[in-house]
Design a protein around this motif. Structure first.
Motif, PDB file in Angstrom:
ATOM      1  N   HIS B  10     -32.127  35.878 -51.932  1.00 37.97           N
ATOM      2  CA  HIS B  10     -33.044  36.495 -52.241  1.00 37.97           C
ATOM      3  C   HIS B  10     -34.456  37.464 -52.571  1.00 37.97           C
ATOM      4  CE1 HIS B  10     -28.677  37.814 -49.684  1.00 37.97           C
ATOM      5  NE2 HIS B  10     -28.552  38.566 -51.331  1.00 37.97           N
ATOM      6  N   HIS B  32     -32.735  32.443 -43.246  1.00 42.01           N
ATOM      7  CA  HIS B  32     -32.448  33.992 -44.663  1.00 42.01           C
ATOM      8  C   HIS B  32     -32.233  34.860 -44.123  1.00 42.01           C
ATOM      9  CE1 HIS B  32     -29.773  35.933 -47.272  1.00 42.01           C
ATOM     10  NE2 HIS B  32     -31.116  35.653 -47.679  1.00 42.01           N
ATOM     11  N   CYS B  36     -29.768  38.231 -42.766  1.00 44.29           N
ATOM     12  CA  CYS B  36     -29.534  39.159 -44.586  1.00 44.29           C
ATOM     13  C   CYS B  36     -30.690  40.634 -44.281  1.00 44.29           C
ATOM     14  CB  CYS B  36     -29.999  38.419 -45.105  1.00 44.29           C
ATOM     15  SG  CYS B  36     -30.036  39.231 -46.970  1.00 44.29           S
ATOM     16  N   CYS B  39     -32.633  41.857 -46.871  1.00 44.61           N
ATOM     17  CA  CYS B  39     -33.868  41.499 -47.139  1.00 44.61           C
ATOM     18  C   CYS B  39     -34.515  41.929 -45.966  1.00 44.61           C
ATOM     19  CB  CYS B  39     -34.069  39.505 -46.931  1.00 44.61           C
ATOM     20  SG  CYS B  39     -33.573  38.949 -48.480  1.00 44.61           S
TER      21      CYS B  39
HETATM   22 ZN   LIG Z   1     -31.818  38.370 -48.288  1.00 39.71          ZN
END
Ligand SMILES: [Zn+2]
Lengths: 189, 65
Positions: B10, B32, B36, B39
């Motif tokens: 992250h 990612h 996410c 994020c």
């Molecule tokens: Zn993340």
């Protein structure tokens, strides 16, 4: 420059795996399609509706975006923020030049919309510099050694003699701290 | 099924937001990022910082035009 080129290429390889000899053209065209209209509307508000000037500013802004392609992440909101910042600076510089060398046509009327002028810009610079000084030395250092010196994480890691993962984590906490301070001082939202 | 995502992954969001993430890491992070929420929110929050840091940069060391 080699780094810029390499990153630009990497970017486009992701967008289009086929060989494309017109990458640069395409990037510029895409920038225009995506941001040309909205950016022109924004800029016109600050050029006293001088359309010609506004168009010049948009063109210069998108050109700079293309030149800095390696620095920019193509997340839409981020890129838009970057474009606004840069176009604002170009308008400010243009206004300063015009005030030094007045044109025969009457100058654009005073803007009713609040336009950050050179003084505001300096103020922002002072506030941000002050916020940076207020960070812990580790946090300040990692922002300096990456973004402010145009270095990637691994380049900064080598210079600082710490693992890239540490640079990334420090940068993360540094950015959170910086944002907190700037928010407190009303510079960031 | 829900493998624990290392906290460090992250953290890449900051370098990504500043455009200083190494080219070879960009694709992995974007992968990612796509899934996410944390994020995505932080990327949005960090969005203003490059512009603000540019104020300092242009004031101190005119590197770029
Ligand atoms: Zn993340």
């Amino acid at each position: 420059m080699w780094l810029v080129r390499r990153q630009l290429d990497t970017r486009f390889e992701r967008l289009d795996p086929d060989d494309d000899p017109d990458r640069d053209d395409r990037l510029i065209r895409e920038l225009y399609q995506e941001f040309g209209g909205p950016l022109l509307r924004q800029v016109r508000q600050t050029t006293g509706n001088d359309l010609q000037w506004a168009e010049d500013v948009v063109q210069e802004t998108l050109l700079r975006a293309w030149r800095n392609a390696a620095k920019l992440t193509w997340e839409r909101g981020l890129l838009w923020a970057w474009l606004l910042t840069v176009s604002r600076r170009i308008v400010i510089d243009g206004r300063r030049r015009r005030s030094v060398r007045p044109r025969e046509v009457e100058p654009p009327e005073a803007d009713s919309i609040a336009v950050p002028d050179a003084a505001d810009r300096t103020l922002a610079a002072i506030v941000v510099a002050d916020a940076l000084r207020g960070l812990s030395p580790d946090h300040r250092e990692v922002i300096e050694q990456t973004y402010l010196r145009d270095r990637t994480v691994s380049e900064a890691a080598e210079i600082l003699g710490i693992p890239p993962g540490t640079v990334k984590s420090r940068l993360y906490y540094a950015m959170r701290a910086l944002r907190g301070v700037l928010k407190e001082r009303g510079v960031a939202s | 099924m829900f493998a624990e995502i290392p906290e460090s992954l992250h953290h890449d969001v900051a370098a990504y937001a500043l455009g200083v993430l190494d080219p070879e890491d960009i694709q992995g992070f974007e992968l990612h990022l796509a899934s996410c929420e944390r994020c995505k929110i932080e990327l949005d929050e960090f969005g203003e910082l490059p512009g603000l840091l540019d104020e300092v940069k242009s004031a101190s060391q005119r590197v770029r035009p």
